[in-house]
Design a protein around this motif. Structure first.
Motif, PDB file in Angstrom:
ATOM      1  N   ASP A 169      48.762  45.838  36.058  1.00  0.00           N
ATOM      2  CA  ASP A 169      47.498  46.050  36.753  1.00  0.00           C
ATOM      3  C   ASP A 169      47.035  44.707  37.308  1.00  0.00           C
ATOM      4  N   LYS A 173      42.500  44.451  44.119  1.00  0.00           N
ATOM      5  CA  LYS A 173      43.495  44.967  45.068  1.00  0.00           C
ATOM      6  C   LYS A 173      43.265  44.299  46.423  1.00  0.00           C
ATOM      7  N   LYS A 341      39.185  49.779  42.910  1.00  0.00           N
ATOM      8  CA  LYS A 341      40.145  50.384  41.994  1.00  0.00           C
ATOM      9  C   LYS A 341      39.766  51.842  41.731  1.00  0.00           C
ATOM     10  N   SER A 360      47.315  50.798  44.649  1.00  0.00           N
ATOM     11  CA  SER A 360      48.079  49.678  44.108  1.00  0.00           C
ATOM     12  C   SER A 360      49.385  50.212  43.528  1.00  0.00           C
ATOM     13  N   GLU A 362      50.361  50.025  40.527  1.00  0.00           N
ATOM     14  CA  GLU A 362      50.034  50.642  39.240  1.00  0.00           C
ATOM     15  C   GLU A 362      49.454  52.035  39.452  1.00  0.00           C
ATOM     16  N   GLU A 363      48.668  52.229  40.502  1.00  0.00           N
ATOM     17  CA  GLU A 363      48.087  53.551  40.780  1.00  0.00           C
ATOM     18  C   GLU A 363      49.159  54.522  41.270  1.00  0.00           C
TER      19      GLU A 363
END
Length: 480
Positions: A169, A173, A341, A360, A362-363
């Motif tokens: 993470d 961003k 985020k 991102s 991670e997303e």
């Protein structure tokens, strides 16, 4: 039908690897299986304990080991074993009519040491061993029949376990949009006229890029950077004045439109775009390309370089002046911005459908974890992530695993070349090699990954060893 006890062990491995003796509850109980390659032959060896098999004096049992291909299309019978009651036992001895079949008289001491073989066929590495039993009376009358699958010969193949990695993470961003505008200025002037020549369209490149993110509630523009360039012709000092002044004028124009705070727009300038000229010449087919590049790369002062080009290669210089130099007068811009985020899975999936560029790595990974592993939408998430982040190592690693799962090995190799280094990358390179059946290369990668602490690599090395050990098929008892 009575029970038959079969003791079989695997001849193709060391004694320590023999199947443990155990009784399985079935109509023909089996303790262990022994199949062995003998050159071009497949051998089945067993000790048949028929002591509990009760056969009256005029009854007998024919037990025929049979190998059956996995697809059912091929099969082969081995030599049978005959367990005979008293009368039939002596009748067979007198008449010698069993044609080589092994025979034992039924009773408490009925034990047969059996070994039969058949010509080896490729399908036998993926087959089932059955004991076909037939109870017969006088004159070979068949009273009952039964077929009992007791073991499976399984081809040991590589089963990949893919290694997807959770991206870190990154917190904030940060993104950027870049472009280049060719804003026109009057000759030797720094004043900007928005309606001059093609300026309406060129200025819209800048303002359109700003507007594309400025109106999004999830986005915050953090800064703008503008760098002005001038072409190499003319005195260097004057080009410094033009590049610097025109960049400042363009900055002021943007500030007046959007009322950004002082210092929000940063600027720089390059008085003469020799790097841009060099890039063009390198890709050109100019007759004097090599010599022109030598002048561009020379330690001469800018004005001396321009003069030498003009004097030495006037035709080429005139061509460059007319067709290339205008494109060297440009303003490059960068819009830096942050995207908030997304915390809930529902929100991430909604953004994935409408604006994946705002997610991102991670997303993207979180979105994939909500889907069936290996499904089309699961794979598409990783493909989208690597399109959005073509230089992100984890995005490339996960996309490589997704591509391998689909059998797209060339694509997987391209992604892995950008995935960096480490245990997961070494392991995934091993998976790719194994899927392409280069097992020696796969083992070398798995060993590297194992030394780096990758547990999946250690398991894969065990799998490679099993493939070597059971190259002719692995025996598995069928419990019933």
């Amino acid at each position: 039908m009575k029970k038959i006890y079969v003791a079989l062990c695997l001849l193709s491995v060391a004694a320590s690897d023999l199947c443990a003796q155990r009784i399985i509850n079935r109509s023909l109980p089996v303790t262990a299986i022994e199949l062995s390659p003998a050159g071009e032959r497949m051998t089945v060896a067993m000790t048949l304990d028929a002591s509990r098999l009760k056969a009256s004096k005029d009854r007998e049992f024919w037990i025929t080991p049979t190998l059956v291909a996995a697809n059912g299309a091929d099969s082969v019978e081995l030599e049978p074993v005959v367990i005979s009651g008293r009368n039939l036992y002596y009748a067979h001895l007198r008449n010698d009519d069993l044609d080589g079949a092994e025979m034992v008289r039924a009773g408490k001491n009925a034990v047969v040491t059996y070994s039969g073989s058949v010509a080896r066929k490729p399908w036998m590495t993926d087959a089932t061993l059955k004991l076909n039993s037939r109870q017969c009376g006088c004159c070979s009358a068949v009273l009952s029949e039964y077929s009992d699958p007791v073991a499976r010969v399984r081809r040991v193949t590589y089963e990949p376990v893919f290694s997807y990695v959770t991206p870190l993470d990154s917190g904030v961003k940060e993104f950027k949009l870049e472009g280049s505008a060719f804003v026109n200025f009057p000759v030797n002037r720094t004043e900007l006229y928005p309606d001059y020549m093609t300026n309406p369209a060129e200025l819209r490149k800048i303002t359109g890029t700003i507007d594309s993110v400025r109106g999004d509630k999830d986005i915050t523009i953090t800064s703008i950077f503008i760098k002005g360039f001038a072409s190499p012709e003319g005195p260097y000092d004057n080009n410094v004045r033009l590049a610097k002044g025109r960049t400042a004028t363009l900055k002021q124009y943007v500030e007046n439109l959007y009322h950004f705070a002082p210092g929000f727009i940063r600027t720089d300038f390059l008085p003469e775009d020799w790097p841009g000229l060099k890039k063009y010449v390198e890709g050109s087919s100019l007759a004097n390309r090599t010599a022109i590049l030598a002048i561009i790369d020379s330690p001469l002062e800018p004005d001396a370089k321009d003069a030498k080009l003009k004097a030495t290669y006037p035709a080429d210089y005139d061509f460059l002046l007319r067709t290339v130099y205008p494109s060297l007068r440009h303003s490059d811009y960068v819009i830096n911005y942050n995207v908030r985020k997304y915390t809930s899975l529902e929100e991430i999936l909604a953004v994935l459908r409408t604006a994946p560029q705002k997610l991102s790595p991670e997303e993207f990974y979180r979105a994939a974890q909500s889907m069936e592993e290996g499904s089309e939408e699961y794979n598409e998430v990783f493909e989208t992530a690597v399109r959005m982040y073509p230089d992100n190592k984890v995005a490339n690693l996960n996309a490589a695993n997704s591509a391998m799962r689909r059998g797209e090995y060339a694509r997987a190799a391209r992604y892995l070349s950008k995935a960096g280094a480490g245990a997961d990358v070494e392991y995934s390179l091993g998976v790719l090699a194994a899927l392409q059946k280069d097992y020696a290369l796969a083992e070398s990668y798995f060993r590297k990954a194992a030394t780096l602490g990758c547990d999946k690599a250690k398991a894969a090395l065990d799998e490679m060893a099993e493939m070597k050990r059971f190259a002719d098929g692995k025996i598995e008892l069928i419990e019933n």
